[in-house]
Write an enzyme that holds these catalytic residues in place. Structure first.
Site, PDB file in Angstrom:
ATOM      1  N   SER A  69       0.347 -73.518  41.620  1.00 15.14           N
ATOM      2  CA  SER A  69       0.883 -73.392  40.264  1.00 15.14           C
ATOM      3  C   SER A  69       0.939 -74.766  39.593  1.00 15.14           C
ATOM      4  CB  SER A  69       2.257 -72.718  40.315  1.00 15.14           C
ATOM      5  OG  SER A  69       2.689 -72.349  39.033  1.00 15.14           O
ATOM      6  N   ASP A 123      -1.617 -61.853  38.087  1.00 13.06           N
ATOM      7  CA  ASP A 123      -0.692 -62.974  37.913  1.00 13.06           C
ATOM      8  C   ASP A 123      -0.061 -62.871  36.528  1.00 13.06           C
ATOM      9  OD1 ASP A 123       0.519 -65.482  37.503  1.00 13.06           O
ATOM     10  OD2 ASP A 123      -1.004 -66.542  38.658  1.00 13.06           O
ATOM     11  N   HIS A 151       1.152 -64.016  41.192  1.00 15.45           N
ATOM     12  CA  HIS A 151       1.199 -65.471  41.049  1.00 15.45           C
ATOM     13  C   HIS A 151       1.458 -66.180  42.375  1.00 15.45           C
ATOM     14  CE1 HIS A 151       1.574 -69.257  38.986  1.00 15.45           C
ATOM     15  NE2 HIS A 151       2.789 -69.461  39.470  1.00 15.45           N
TER      16      HIS A 151
END
Length: 246
Positions: free
Chosen positions: A99, A192, A222
């Site tokens: 991320s 996601d 995610h």
């Protein structure tokens, strides 16, 4: 815990280093995350089984590291990563960024082009201060100095400060070609809810390197932390390690 050199006015950082063969795999956490997450621990266990060098750490204000979370910025977290790597690692690194860690990964490669042998982006979210907030949220950040948002992964609200947002806007990396020539693997779930999967394809196209592969996980979210997601991450890291040494 910390033989990372102290820097005036910067918090002490916590890390865990597994000795082994290089390049050292370095895990870079996401926003408001820490080094004890599922992916970091799976990579550490893999490194211990295979005799590979591995490093996980907490940014200042996160996890076991000292500091106040709201005092940190994207730039300071990039510098935290560089400080730990410089103090602990000998030789090249393969960066695994989750991320926001995928953004930090690209900033490290830009700052130290001779250090990074390869990259694995896991739901990488570079430039999310640009596309991850609506206009009303950006206005509130600028007006009030911070916003609080629900956290899908815990009871604590997620805070974004004006300083962090401004630091992100000053360090965008997807504005043109990315000058990196090594192997890159980008893993992205198509379910996601935080990072649109199309961004992984755009990011892949920006790398100067031709050794870039994007893997879309149709039912992936995610976190990409299910057993088969973790297996994919480990295979991707092994693939980059093999490609970087060939």
């Amino acid at each position: 815990m910390t033989d990372v050199p102290d820097v005036p006015e910067r918090p002490k950082l916590a890390y865990r280093h597994t000795f082994g063969r290089g390049p050292t795999v370095v895990f870079l956490c996401g926003y408001a995350s820490d080094m004890n997450g599922t992916k970091a621990l799976a990579l550490e266990q893999w490194a211990q089984r295979t005799g590979r060098a591995f490093l996980r750490f907490d940014y200042a204000g996160c996890g076991e590291s000292e500091g106040d979370f709201e005092d940190q910025t994207l730039t300071s977290w990039r510098d935290d990563a560089l400080r730990v790597i410089d103090a602990v690692v000998e030789g090249p690194v393969v960066l695994a960024g989750s991320s926001m860690g995928g953004w930090v990964m690209l900033l490290i490669a830009k700052e130290r082009p001779g250090l990074v042998a390869g990259m694995v982006g896991i739901a990488a979210a570079p430039d999310f201060t640009d596309w991850g907030y609506c206009d009303a949220e950006k206005a509130a950040i600028l007006r009030d100095g911070r916003i609080e948002q629900p956290n899908d992964y815990g009871d604590t609200l997620t805070v974004t400060t004006r300083d962090f947002w401004a630091s992100g806007e000053a360090n965008k990396v997807m504005t043109g070609p990315i000058a990196f020539d090594g192997p890159v693997r980008l893993l992205q779930g198509q379910r996601d809810s935080e990072v649109p999967w199309e961004r992984a394809l755009t990011l892949a196209g920006l790398f100067r390197s031709d050794a870039v592969q994007t893997v879309l996980v149709k039912d992936g979210d995610h976190r990409l932390s299910r057993d088969h997601d973790l297996a994919l991450i480990l295979r991707s890291v092994e693939d980059v390690l093999c490609s970087s040494s060939s």
